[in-house]
Design a protein around this motif. Structure first.
Motif, PDB file in Angstrom:
ATOM      1  N   GLY A  97       0.912  -1.414   0.115  1.00 53.13           N
ATOM      2  CA  GLY A  97       0.202  -0.303  -0.363  1.00 53.13           C
ATOM      3  C   GLY A  97       0.798   1.744   0.403  1.00 53.13           C
ATOM      4  N   HIS A  98       0.489   2.483  -0.207  1.00 51.90           N
ATOM      5  CA  HIS A  98       0.869   3.558   0.118  1.00 51.90           C
ATOM      6  C   HIS A  98       0.540   4.736   1.068  1.00 51.90           C
ATOM      7  CE1 HIS A  98       2.623   2.051  -3.906  1.00 51.90           C
ATOM      8  NE2 HIS A  98       3.054   3.394  -4.049  1.00 51.90           N
ATOM      9  N   ASP A  99       0.907   5.293   1.465  1.00 47.07           N
ATOM     10  CA  ASP A  99       0.773   5.903   2.707  1.00 47.07           C
ATOM     11  C   ASP A  99       0.582   7.797   1.676  1.00 47.07           C
ATOM     12  OD1 ASP A  99       3.241   7.687   2.652  1.00 47.07           O
ATOM     13  OD2 ASP A  99       3.870   6.781   3.869  1.00 47.07           O
ATOM     14  N   ASP A 100       0.285   9.148   2.706  1.00 47.61           N
ATOM     15  CA  ASP A 100      -1.428   9.861   1.647  1.00 47.61           C
ATOM     16  C   ASP A 100       1.058  10.351   1.210  1.00 47.61           C
ATOM     17  OD1 ASP A 100      -2.968   9.819   2.475  1.00 47.61           O
ATOM     18  OD2 ASP A 100      -3.024  10.300   4.131  1.00 47.61           O
ATOM     19  N   ASP A 101       1.915  10.061   1.850  1.00 48.61           N
ATOM     20  CA  ASP A 101       2.948  11.299   0.869  1.00 48.61           C
ATOM     21  C   ASP A 101       3.465  10.895  -0.267  1.00 48.61           C
ATOM     22  OD1 ASP A 101       2.709  12.970   2.835  1.00 48.61           O
ATOM     23  OD2 ASP A 101       3.995  12.444   4.457  1.00 48.61           O
ATOM     24  N   GLY A 102       2.800   9.546  -0.557  1.00 46.46           N
ATOM     25  CA  GLY A 102       3.235   8.852  -1.414  1.00 46.46           C
ATOM     26  C   GLY A 102       4.490   7.443  -1.303  1.00 46.46           C
ATOM     27  N   ASN A 103       4.762   7.376   0.252  1.00 45.19           N
ATOM     28  CA  ASN A 103       5.326   5.796   0.543  1.00 45.19           C
ATOM     29  C   ASN A 103       4.710   4.831   0.265  1.00 45.19           C
ATOM     30  OD1 ASN A 103       7.393   7.702   1.137  1.00 45.19           O
ATOM     31  ND2 ASN A 103       6.937   8.363   3.022  1.00 45.19           N
ATOM     32  N   GLU A 104       5.497   3.899  -0.202  1.00 48.25           N
ATOM     33  CA  GLU A 104       5.598   2.666  -0.318  1.00 48.25           C
ATOM     34  C   GLU A 104       5.403   1.781   0.806  1.00 48.25           C
ATOM     35  OE1 GLU A 104       5.130  -0.651  -4.213  1.00 48.25           O
ATOM     36  OE2 GLU A 104       7.452  -0.908  -2.414  1.00 48.25           O
ATOM     37  N   TRP A 105       4.482   0.741   1.268  1.00 46.09           N
ATOM     38  CA  TRP A 105       4.782   0.255   2.561  1.00 46.09           C
ATOM     39  C   TRP A 105       4.142  -1.602   2.299  1.00 46.09           C
ATOM     40  CZ3 TRP A 105       6.622   2.156   6.935  1.00 46.09           C
ATOM     41  CH2 TRP A 105       7.091   3.477   7.173  1.00 46.09           C
ATOM     42  N   VAL A 106       4.891  -2.385   2.647  1.00 48.53           N
ATOM     43  CA  VAL A 106       4.984  -3.423   2.310  1.00 48.53           C
ATOM     44  C   VAL A 106       4.107  -4.050   3.367  1.00 48.53           C
ATOM     45  CG1 VAL A 106       5.575  -5.808   1.544  1.00 48.53           C
ATOM     46  CG2 VAL A 106       6.005  -3.809   0.441  1.00 48.53           C
ATOM     47  N   VAL A 107       3.543  -5.287   3.918  1.00 42.33           N
ATOM     48  CA  VAL A 107       2.922  -5.981   5.324  1.00 42.33           C
ATOM     49  C   VAL A 107       3.071  -7.080   4.803  1.00 42.33           C
ATOM     50  CG1 VAL A 107       1.469  -6.143   6.766  1.00 42.33           C
ATOM     51  CG2 VAL A 107       1.913  -3.682   5.677  1.00 42.33           C
ATOM     52  N   HIS A 108       3.782  -8.076   5.620  1.00 46.46           N
ATOM     53  CA  HIS A 108       3.964  -9.415   5.671  1.00 46.46           C
ATOM     54  C   HIS A 108       2.433  -9.740   7.010  1.00 46.46           C
ATOM     55  CE1 HIS A 108       7.286  -9.913   3.525  1.00 46.46           C
ATOM     56  NE2 HIS A 108       6.684  -9.748   3.025  1.00 46.46           N
ATOM     57  N   SER A 109       1.604 -10.364   6.615  1.00 44.79           N
ATOM     58  CA  SER A 109       0.518 -10.632   7.218  1.00 44.79           C
ATOM     59  C   SER A 109      -0.334 -11.675   7.381  1.00 44.79           C
ATOM     60  CB  SER A 109      -0.908  -9.321   7.393  1.00 44.79           C
ATOM     61  OG  SER A 109      -1.844  -9.140   8.783  1.00 44.79           O
ATOM     62  N   THR A 110      -0.615 -12.097   7.971  1.00 41.75           N
ATOM     63  CA  THR A 110      -1.628 -13.678   8.088  1.00 41.75           C
ATOM     64  C   THR A 110      -3.361 -13.142   7.687  1.00 41.75           C
ATOM     65  OG1 THR A 110      -2.142 -13.793  10.662  1.00 41.75           O
ATOM     66  CG2 THR A 110       0.160 -15.449   9.792  1.00 41.75           C
ATOM     67  N   ARG A 111      -4.036 -11.651   7.753  1.00 41.64           N
ATOM     68  CA  ARG A 111      -4.598 -11.417   7.980  1.00 41.64           C
ATOM     69  C   ARG A 111      -4.841 -10.769   6.896  1.00 41.64           C
ATOM     70  NH1 ARG A 111      -6.308  -7.065  11.976  1.00 41.64           N
ATOM     71  NH2 ARG A 111      -8.006  -6.949  11.003  1.00 41.64           N
ATOM     72  N   LYS A 112      -6.054 -10.750   5.843  1.00 35.25           N
ATOM     73  CA  LYS A 112      -6.195 -10.317   4.104  1.00 35.25           C
ATOM     74  C   LYS A 112      -6.674  -9.110   4.612  1.00 35.25           C
ATOM     75  CE  LYS A 112      -8.728 -12.854   1.505  1.00 35.25           C
ATOM     76  NZ  LYS A 112      -9.214 -13.866   0.513  1.00 35.25           N
ATOM     77  N   ALA A 113      -6.647  -8.089   3.716  1.00 34.31           N
ATOM     78  CA  ALA A 113      -7.195  -6.844   3.214  1.00 34.31           C
ATOM     79  C   ALA A 113      -6.998  -6.865   1.438  1.00 34.31           C
ATOM     80  CB  ALA A 113      -5.981  -5.830   3.313  1.00 34.31           C
ATOM     81  N   LYS A 114      -8.668  -6.078   1.546  1.00 36.64           N
ATOM     82  CA  LYS A 114      -9.314  -5.516   0.613  1.00 36.64           C
ATOM     83  C   LYS A 114      -8.573  -4.877  -0.696  1.00 36.64           C
ATOM     84  CE  LYS A 114     -13.832  -4.387  -1.152  1.00 36.64           C
ATOM     85  NZ  LYS A 114     -15.291  -4.160  -0.761  1.00 36.64           N
ATOM     86  N   GLU A 115      -8.248  -4.733  -1.994  1.00 41.76           N
ATOM     87  CA  GLU A 115      -7.286  -3.787  -2.601  1.00 41.76           C
ATOM     88  C   GLU A 115      -8.543  -2.157  -2.270  1.00 41.76           C
ATOM     89  OE1 GLU A 115      -6.282  -5.728  -6.563  1.00 41.76           O
ATOM     90  OE2 GLU A 115      -5.422  -7.168  -5.237  1.00 41.76           O
ATOM     91  N   GLY A 116      -7.616  -1.278  -2.525  1.00 39.91           N
ATOM     92  CA  GLY A 116      -8.214   0.132  -2.551  1.00 39.91           C
ATOM     93  C   GLY A 116      -9.166   0.435  -1.507  1.00 39.91           C
ATOM     94  N   SER A 117      -9.076  -0.702  -0.581  1.00 44.95           N
ATOM     95  CA  SER A 117      -9.648   0.061   0.953  1.00 44.95           C
ATOM     96  C   SER A 117      -8.421   1.327   2.371  1.00 44.95           C
ATOM     97  CB  SER A 117      -9.370  -0.998   2.844  1.00 44.95           C
ATOM     98  OG  SER A 117      -8.790  -2.402   2.349  1.00 44.95           O
ATOM     99  N   ARG A 118      -8.141   1.382   2.875  1.00 46.47           N
ATOM    100  CA  ARG A 118      -7.788   2.331   4.104  1.00 46.47           C
ATOM    101  C   ARG A 118      -7.676   1.003   4.831  1.00 46.47           C
ATOM    102  NH1 ARG A 118      -5.447   7.085   2.805  1.00 46.47           N
ATOM    103  NH2 ARG A 118      -5.250   7.497   4.785  1.00 46.47           N
TER     104      ARG A 118
END
Length: 362
Positions: free
Chosen positions: A309-330
Motif C-alpha cells: 500500500g501507499h501512505d498519503d505522502d506516496g511512500n510504499e509500505w509492504v506488510v506481511h500478515s496472516t490477515r487479508k486486506a481488501k484492495e482499494g481499502s484504507r
C-alpha cells in the motif's frame, strides 16, 4: 578469544587496473560457519581464492593459524575447496574421486580405504563407493565433492556457491545437511552465496560485501535486526525504508509524525533513514493505526499475505500478515518502538558499533 584460524590484514587485490578487494581486514575463528554474502562481483569468491592460495594478494597479509601464507602454495595449506560445479572426474567412480588427493600424496592403499570409507559415512553415502558419478543425483554429487575435500583433513573447508545448481527442495535439504555436518566435524566452513535466506539459515557469522569491501559483519540476527545502512537492509530480507529526522534519543520523525523508538547516540534533528520490516507491521483500523495506507495489491505467499500500500505522502509500505486486506481499502498499520530501526547516512561499521556501545553504557 582464541587465536583466529584465518586473518586478513588490509588485503587488497587488483586485476590490472580493477580493484576487486579494497583493504579488507577480518578474523575467522576456528569451528564456526561463516558466510560471505553479497551481489555478483563484490569480491566473495576472490576472498575464497586468496585463502585457498589460488590467487595472490596485491597488498596486505593473510595469516593461517597465525603464520603468513601469502607465498605458500595452495597444496601446502590445510584448506580444501568445494567448487560450484563440484569438479568431479566423470571417468572415476565415487571411491576414486574421493581417493584422488590421497593417491597424489602417495598414501598407502590400506589408509586410503579406511579414510574413504570414513568420509563416505560422514556424508551419508556409505556403500556408494563403486557408483559412477553419472549415476548420482545432484545432491549426492555435492556430497561426493565435500567428501573429497574432507578426506584430506583440512582445517578450513571453503564452499563456493555449491548449492546454486540444485532445485529449491534439494537446496533446502542440503542447507540442513551442510550445517549439521559442520557442527559434527567442528571444522571451519567458509561459504560463499548471494542468497540471503541461505546465509541467514546456515551461518554463525555473516560478512556482507559490496564493491570489494566488507560493509557489515555479525550474527544473522544482528545483521537482520540492526542493518547498518539501506544496502544491507535491502540485501538481507525485505524492508520498508523512508526518510526521517532524529529529533532526539528515542524519538524519530517520519511521514510527518513523531514516534518513540529505541535508537540513540545521534545528533539532534539529524537526517536519517527509518526501516521497519514487513513482518513487524500489523493491520488494524484506520483510527487505531500509527500509519494509514491505501491497499494497492495483495498476494498470498503460503504462510502470509503480502500486502502493498501507499501512505498519503506516496511512500510504499509492504506488510506481511496472516490477515487479508481488501484492495482499494484504507487500513491502519501498527508497530512497536523496538520495530523501528534508524540508520544514519554514510556510517561505517566501526562508527555504528562504537555508537551502540556508548549508547548502551548510558
Amino acid at each position: 578469544m582464541k587465536e583466529p584460524i584465518i586473518t586478513f590484514k588490509k588485503v587488497k587485490k587488483n586485476y590490472d587496473e580493477t580493484v576487486v578487494l579494497n583493504n579488507v581486514s577480518f578474523d575467522i575463528e576456528q569451528g564456526k560457519f561463516y558466510t560471505l554474502l553479497g551481489p555478483s562481483g563484490c569480491g566473495k569468491t576472490t576472498i575464497l581464492r586468496l585463502i585457498a592460495g589460488f590467487d595472490e594478494a596485491s597488498q596486505g597479509e593473510i595469516l593461517l593459524e597465525g603464520k603468513r601464507v601469502n607465498d605458500i602454495p595452495a597444496n601446502k595449506r590445510k584448506v580444501n575447496t568445494v567448487f560450484q560445479d563440484y569438479a568431479l572426474f566423470p571417468h572415476m567412480n565415487v571411491f576414486e574421486n574421493i581417493a584422488f588427493g590421497l593417491r597424489i600424496k602417495k598414501v598407502s592403499q590400506t589408509i586410503i580405504e579406511e579414510k574413504v570409507k570414513e568420509v563416505l559415512k560422514m556424508v551419508q553415502l556409505d556403500g556408494f563407493g563403486n557408483r559412477e558419478i553419472s549415476e548420482m543425483s545432484g545432491g549426492q554429487r555435492q556430497r561426493v565433492a565435500i567428501a573429497r575435500a574432507l578426506v584430506n583433513e583440512p582445517e578450513v573447508l571453503l564452499l563456493d556457491e555449491p548449492l546454486s545448481a540444485l532445485d529449491l527442495k534439494l537446496r533446502t535439504d542440503m542447507q540442513y545437511e551442510l550445517r549439521e555436518l559442520q557442527k559434527r566435524l567442528g571444522i571451519t566452513f567458509i561459504f560463499v552465496t548471494h542468497d540471503q535466506e541461505e546465509a541467514l539459515a546456515m551461518s554463525d557469522e555473516i560478512f556482507v560485501l559490496r564493491k570489494g569491501k566488507i560493509i557489515q559483519s555479525g550474527t544473522p540476527v544482528d545483521i537482520y535486526d540492526e542493518p547498518i545502512n539501506r544496502f544491507v537492509a535491502d540485501f538481507i530480507g525485505e524492508s520498508n525504508i523512508v526518510p526521517g529526522n532524529m529529533i532526539e534519543d528515542n524519538c524519530v520523525e517520519f511521514v510527518g509524525k513523531s514516534f518513540e523508538c529505541v535508537d540513540g547516540g545521534m545528533k539532534s534533528n539529524e537526517s536519517v533513514e527509518v526501516m521497519i520490516r514487513p513482518e513487524d507491521l500489523s493491520l488494524t483500523t484506520v483510527e487505531n493505526g500509527k500509519l494509514q495506507v491505501k491497499v494497492d495489491s495483495q498476494l498470498f505467499r503460503g504462510v502470509h499475505y503480502e500486502i502493498v500500500g501507499h501512505d498519503d505522502d506516496g511512500n510504499e509500505w509492504v506488510v506481511h500478515s496472516t490477515r487479508k486486506a481488501k484492495e482499494g481499502s484504507r487500513v491502519g498499520l501498527s508497530f512497536e518502538p523496538e520495530d523501528i530501526h534508524v540508520m544514519r547516512f554514510n556510517e561505517t561499521e566501526e562508527e555504528f558499533d562504537a555508537r551502540l556501545e556508548s549508547y548502551d553504557e548510558e
